[in-house]
Design a protein around this motif. Structure first.
Motif, PDB file in Angstrom:
ATOM      1  N   ASN A  71      28.638  95.841 100.500  1.00  0.00           N
ATOM      2  CA  ASN A  71      28.869  95.084  99.251  1.00  0.00           C
ATOM      3  C   ASN A  71      28.032  95.587  97.609  1.00  0.00           C
ATOM      4  O   ASN A  71      29.216  96.496  96.720  1.00  0.00           O
ATOM      5  N   LEU A  72      26.967  96.030  97.988  1.00  0.00           N
ATOM      6  CA  LEU A  72      26.638  96.659  96.751  1.00  0.00           C
ATOM      7  C   LEU A  72      26.441  97.669  96.850  1.00  0.00           C
ATOM      8  O   LEU A  72      26.633  98.642  95.315  1.00  0.00           O
ATOM      9  N   GLU A  73      26.542  98.714  97.873  1.00  0.00           N
ATOM     10  CA  GLU A  73      27.147 100.246  97.027  1.00  0.00           C
ATOM     11  C   GLU A  73      28.499 100.260  96.848  1.00  0.00           C
ATOM     12  O   GLU A  73      29.130 101.928  96.386  1.00  0.00           O
ATOM     13  N   SER A  74      30.037  99.473  97.280  1.00  0.00           N
ATOM     14  CA  SER A  74      30.579  99.402  96.611  1.00  0.00           C
ATOM     15  C   SER A  74      31.087  98.807  95.508  1.00  0.00           C
ATOM     16  O   SER A  74      32.311  99.963  94.925  1.00  0.00           O
ATOM     17  N   ALA A  75      30.148  98.601  94.854  1.00  0.00           N
ATOM     18  CA  ALA A  75      30.461  98.120  93.334  1.00  0.00           C
ATOM     19  C   ALA A  75      29.718  98.525  92.539  1.00  0.00           C
ATOM     20  O   ALA A  75      28.654  99.258  92.586  1.00  0.00           O
ATOM     21  N   VAL A  76      30.527  98.784  91.344  1.00  0.00           N
ATOM     22  CA  VAL A  76      29.696  99.475  89.668  1.00  0.00           C
ATOM     23  C   VAL A  76      29.160  97.883  89.526  1.00  0.00           C
ATOM     24  O   VAL A  76      30.138  97.304  88.851  1.00  0.00           O
TER      25      VAL A  76
END
Length: 149
Positions: A71-76
């Motif tokens: 979740n964290l790596e896919s979001a900006v």
């Protein structure tokens, strides 16, 4: 001085670890902030209880950490900050602000103490920080620092 860590301290270890530190560091920093307790023979029971609880949480949190990493790596994540006309911030973006922005973006909830910033963020634009979710899992979060209105 020999102490038992009750909370995670970045430079020393995890809860339940028995470490040797200088007397002043223990007396003036660790003990008043309840990050550690003095080591005693009876304290060994406390160490055993802390390590047992940590071991049971680690198995559950490893799976949660891997899903949170995705979740964290896919979001900006957008972090609003006050800035001047040249794009330089008034101060720096703190780890607490980063944690709040991640929560507001819906990517998940993280603790501010797990956010690791290599250099202070003092300019608008894109930045990257790492988040230590688990001893085996570390995520890279893309931040977009924007001017606050």
């Amino acid at each position: 001085m020999k102490i038992i860590l009750t909370h995670e301290v970045a430079t020393l270890g995890a809860p339940g670890d028995v470490v040797e530190v200088k007397d002043g560091y223990a007396r003036n920093y660790l003990l008043p902030r309840h990050l550690a307790t003095p080591w005693t023979k009876g304290g060994q029971k406390q160490v055993d209880a802390i390590t047992k609880a940590r071991a049971t949480r680690a198995v559950q949190s490893l799976e949660q950490a891997k899903s949170l990493k995705g979740n964290l790596e896919s979001a900006v994540v957008q972090v609003p900050a006050r800035a001047g006309a040249s794009g330089r911030l008034f101060g720096a973006v703190t780890t607490a602000e980063i944690a709040d922005a991640v929560k507001a973006s819906g990517a998940g909830t993280i603790d501010r103490r797990t956010v690791q910033v290599s250099a202070p963020i003092r300019n608008l634009g894109a930045h990257q920080v790492s988040v230590k979710l688990h001893p085996e899992v570390e995520a890279t979060v893309k931040l977009d620092v924007v001017a606050a209105k």
